[in-house]
Design an enzyme around this catalytic site. Structure first.
Site, PDB file in Angstrom:
ATOM      1  CE  LYS A  57     -21.218   4.703 -42.230  1.00 54.71           C
ATOM      2  NZ  LYS A  57     -20.372   5.776 -41.676  1.00 54.71           N
ATOM      3  CB  THR A  58     -25.773   3.744 -40.841  1.00 54.13           C
ATOM      4  OG1 THR A  58     -24.809   4.749 -41.145  1.00 54.13           O
ATOM      5  CG2 THR A  58     -26.093   3.812 -39.375  1.00 54.13           C
ATOM      6  CG  ASP A 244     -19.559   4.223 -38.038  1.00 49.29           C
ATOM      7  OD1 ASP A 244     -19.429   3.837 -39.212  1.00 49.29           O
ATOM      8  OD2 ASP A 244     -20.306   5.150 -37.698  1.00 49.29           O
ATOM      9  CD  GLU A 245     -17.485   7.604 -40.659  1.00 49.43           C
ATOM     10  OE1 GLU A 245     -16.699   7.387 -41.599  1.00 49.43           O
ATOM     11  OE2 GLU A 245     -18.510   8.285 -40.766  1.00 49.43           O
ATOM     12  CD  GLN A 275     -17.397   8.907 -47.389  1.00 48.86           C
ATOM     13  OE1 GLN A 275     -17.964   9.732 -46.710  1.00 48.86           O
ATOM     14  NE2 GLN A 275     -17.968   7.762 -47.746  1.00 48.86           N
ATOM     15  NE  ARG A 627     -21.093  13.554 -48.165  1.00 50.62           N
ATOM     16  CZ  ARG A 627     -21.112  12.310 -47.718  1.00 50.62           C
ATOM     17  NH1 ARG A 627     -21.893  11.980 -46.715  1.00 50.62           N
ATOM     18  NH2 ARG A 627     -20.370  11.373 -48.275  1.00 50.62           N
TER      19      ARG A 627
END
Length: 781
Positions: A57-58, A244-245, A275, A627
């Site tokens: 994503k980043t 973002d997010e 998430q 994670r």
DNA sequence: TGCACTCATATTTTT
DNA sequence: TATGAGTGCA
């Protein structure tokens, strides 16, 4: 305010030379998968990037920025890019620089929602009745202020705690409700006084020339809504918006974005509805679910290729999250080879769990059992609630396993730091009443409640700041004895420091001087509590942090928004943190302890938010599992000491939701028979440990892997319990419990028994941990 | 004013 | 259990 747009953040637009672009090429596009490339290249119009965990994503987001810049589509100052944390903002900036292989001049509008809003609000503060140099209160100041108001209103602060009011007001601000907009239905909150207190609080903030965190967004939204011209300016400036997010945005942030994106519609939101774990602090998953309606014609790109975890781990996580309803839906896949299955193990109690994990980590470190050797930094323990950390800390201290707790109290929230900052604030501006209140009697100056009240009175009757009030009080000799002398010294000190500050000497030295002359350093030097040395150390750190700033003013301005906890990642230590804290991170090895119903999913979440709460907990489970890169270990304990009380619990329902074929169930160490240093008294526990594998959760797991049918896990659970537990005990029966000893059943409630123990008192215990007293060799007396 | 005591309380947390 | 806040006494 005509000068608002004349600074460097908005220079005149000069078209980039196309040749320059051609010469530079687009090397940053290499290595993107088709979906990522899609997301990067769709520059015009609204784009929703649904990015599953570990899907790059980043990378996509930063490449998009690089692409905007490199093609000359946008200049750095025309891009608004917002994140939630400073860390994310920093990383984004660094990666853009990396991608372009050159320093990006500026990107003044890449930052957190809050930092961007501060910048905007400083330009237009007067539109909401603030001065441009307003201060930002943190939660602590906020609560103190509210407490004052509550007391002033004659409300019983015990029944109606300030914390609760703060939470309420935050919630309203998150929803972009100014006091006049709070719906009637909500107005009855806080003993019918909620809205009234909210309004009073806002008024008080205004007189203090201060905002709280919620205000930063709320004020800007208010300005945008009431001043078309201002809004229009920014709508024009921000030609490209990146978020973002997005799943974590609250209503205020959502409105803010909608307003700004209205003109160009070039908004790219990145997020993952699976998430979304911050609903409890105002995040609206609805924002991301509704994106396509909000921005008609939006292009939706799904990033579904996972580059992080092994297929088993991924399948386990997918299996769990599949139980949630109302998802946008993604199918994560990976091309990675199979790897290890998710490991599942049950323990007798929390200590046992910590002990086992400690040993397991040591084994991983050594690289035994056919595993590669792990460094400790590659391993993390992710817990639901921070109190779970204790068991691990205790255990790791005894076996000497280096660990680091991530999360804890933040640097700038520490008492000594806040005190020191209050001194600095006063030196910068004597108007800062909250700062004065904080330090008048710290260190002790013999200025107690009575003296402070006098100062307050003097200030209020003259309509001046507390420092001025103190001065007036001293002038009219309204205070006697030691207090007067000390207060005089403090006031003189503040004057002196202010003068030195204006003179603009070395600000590091000045900071030290302030801390010394005020007696603050000395206070901690004389303190003999174990924390004192650490606090002095922190004060040194604080002074050191000043190095990065021109002067103390500049430092104070920035610091209120930076709550980062820097941790030196050079040392080889295991990380212990909450699941929330782990979002966005990844580790080769992840331990997920405490998967017990009631703890995880948290009972409180379910009680307060019902199904919604449960689903958020499930997303948390998903976050936890995803994670892990190579090894994921889920564990649960049958008994846990909670608030000094032993509680028994069942394995988490999330364990049932992990597809059995992705799980490897580990056998308790005691069953190998190889425990060298096992004390005899452990024997009973060891045998009992085996019972964990007869526990409902584990049985269900087995049953399901056998039949793979449509059987509802919930039903299976009941069956097992009925057979195992409830039917086998009757009220009045004498029984034995491993931990509590002998007792008598006084009540039966489903699978839980009330037992009056001979020694341990009355407790509620899960039936499976109970055996008949005769069988256990009880001798009746 | 400061200390010792009782009492209630007890997720997740960024800015 | 452990922490913090509030209370009562010297």
């Amino acid at each position: 305010m005509t000068s608002a747009f004349e600074d460097d953040d908005f220079p005149d637009r000069v078209p980039l030379s196309q040749q320059a672009v051609a010469a530079r090429g687009m090397p940053y596009m290499d290595g993107l998968n088709p979906a990522q490339r899609d997301a990067v290249e769709a520059l015009e119009g609204p784009v929703l990037m649904l990015a599953g965990a570990g899907t790059g994503k980043t990378k996509a987001l930063t490449t998009r920025i690089a692409h905007l810049l490199n093609t000359g589509t946008a200049r750095p100052n025309e891009i608004l890019a917002v994140t939630f944390t400073n860390k994310a903002a920093r990383e984004m900036k660094n990666r853009v620089v990396q991608l372009l292989g050159q320093a990006v001049e500026g990107m003044p509008w890449l930052g957190t929602f809050h930092s961007v809003c501060v910048k905007l609000l400083r330009r237009h503060a007067e539109l909401v009745g603030l001065k441009t140099n307003f201060t930002i209160l943190d939660t602590d100041d906020q609560v103190r202020l509210l407490k004052q108001l509550i007391v002033a209103e004659g409300i019983d602060e015990k029944r109606w705690p300030a914390r609760q009011l703060a939470h309420l007001i935050d919630g309203w601000k998150n929803r972009a409700w100014t006091p006049d907009r709070v719906p009637v239905a909500e107005a009855s909150a806080f003993n019918d006084r909620g809205v009234e207190l909210y309004a009073a609080y806002q008024a008080r903030l205004k007189t203090l020339n201060a905002t709280d965190f919620g205000d930063l967004l709320l004020h800007v939204v208010t300005i945008f809504q009431n001043h078309d011209d201002v809004l229009a300016q920014y709508q024009r400036w921000f030609r490209y918006i990146l978020v973002d997010e997005y799943q974590d945005t609250n209503v205020a942030q959502y409105l803010w974005l909608r307003l700004l994106a209205k003109r160009h519609q070039n908004i790219c939101c990145v997020g993952d509805d699976d998430q979304s774990i911050y609903g409890w602090r105002g995040a609206e998953v609805g924002n991301i679910l509704r994106f396509e309606q909000d921005f008609p014609g939006a292009k939706v790109v799904r990033l579904e290729q996972n580059y992080r975890s092994t297929p088993h781990i991924l399948a386990a996580a997918s299996g769990v999250i599949a139980a949630n309803k109302g998802r946008l839906g993604k199918e994560l896949f990976t091309e990675a080879p199979d790897g290890e299955k998710v490991r599942l193990i049950g323990h007798w109690d929390g200590d046992e769990e910590a002990r086992w994990i400690g040993e397991e980590i040591e084994a991983m470190q050594r690289g035994t059992r056919g595993m590669r050797a792990f460094r400790l930094t590659e391993i993390a323990i992710l817990v639901r609630a921070s109190h779970q950390m204790r068991a691990f800390e205790d255990r790791f201290l005894t076996i000497g396993l280096p660990y680091r707790v991530i999360g804890g109290p933040r640097f700038y929230e520490r008492r000594e730091i806040r005190d020191a900052m209050a001194y600095f604030r006063l030196a910068v501006s004597q108007e800062h009443d909250l700062a004065f209140e904080r330090i008048v009697n710290t260190p002790k100056r013999g200025l107690g409640d009575k003296a402070q009240q006098k100062i307050q009175m003097a200030a209020r009757s003259n309509g001046v700041s507390l420092v001025e009030g103190a001065r007036a009080l001293l002038a009219e000799k309204g205070l006697g004895g030691k207090g007067a002398v000390e207060l005089q010294r403090l006031v003189d000190g503040i004057d002196r420091w202010a003068k030195l500050m204006r003179a603009g000497g070395n600000h590091l030295e000045l900071a030290e001087q302030i801390l010394d002359e005020s007696g603050y350093t000395e206070m901690w030097q004389n303190d003999k509590t174990p924390e004192a040395p650490g606090r002095l150390e922190n004060l040194k750190e604080l002074v050191k942090a000043l190095e990065n700033f021109e002067n103390i003013q500049g430092f104070l301005e920035h610091v209120s928004l930076i709550m980062d906890n820097e941790t030196d990642e050079n040392e080889d230590k295991v990380s212990i943190m909450t699941l929330h804290g782990a979002k966005g991170l990844e580790f080769p090895g992840v331990f997920l302890p405490g998967w017990e119903d009631g703890l995880f999913p948290s009972q409180r979440s379910m009680d307060e938010s019902g199904l919604k709460g449960l689903e958020e907990e499930r997303r948390l489970a998903y976050v936890g599992l995803t994670r892990a890169e190579e090894i994921a270990v889920v564990s649960f304990a049958g008994n846990r000491l909670v608030f000094g009380q032993w509680q028994s619990s069942l394995p988490s329902r999330f364990i049932d939701e992990i597809p059995p074929e992705t799980v490897e169930v580990l056998t308790a160490p005691g069953l190998y028979g190889g425990g060298q240093e096992a004390p005899q008294s452990d024997l009973g526990e060891r045998v009992r440990q085996a019972d964990v594998y007869n526990s409902p959760g584990w049985k269900r797991l087995q049953a399901r892997s056998d039949q793979r049918g449509l059987s509802q896990p919930r039903e299976a659970k009941n069956v097992v319990i009925d057979l195992n537990a409830v039917s086998s005990f009757t009220e009045g029966e004498r029984v034995f419990h491993q931990k509590f000893g002998y007792g008598v059943v006084t009540g039966i409630e489903g699978d839980k028994l009330d037992i009056s123990f001979d020694k341990a008192g009355t407790k509620k215990v899960v039936a499976k941990f109970i055996t008949g007293a005769q069988a256990a060799g009880d001798v009746p007396f």
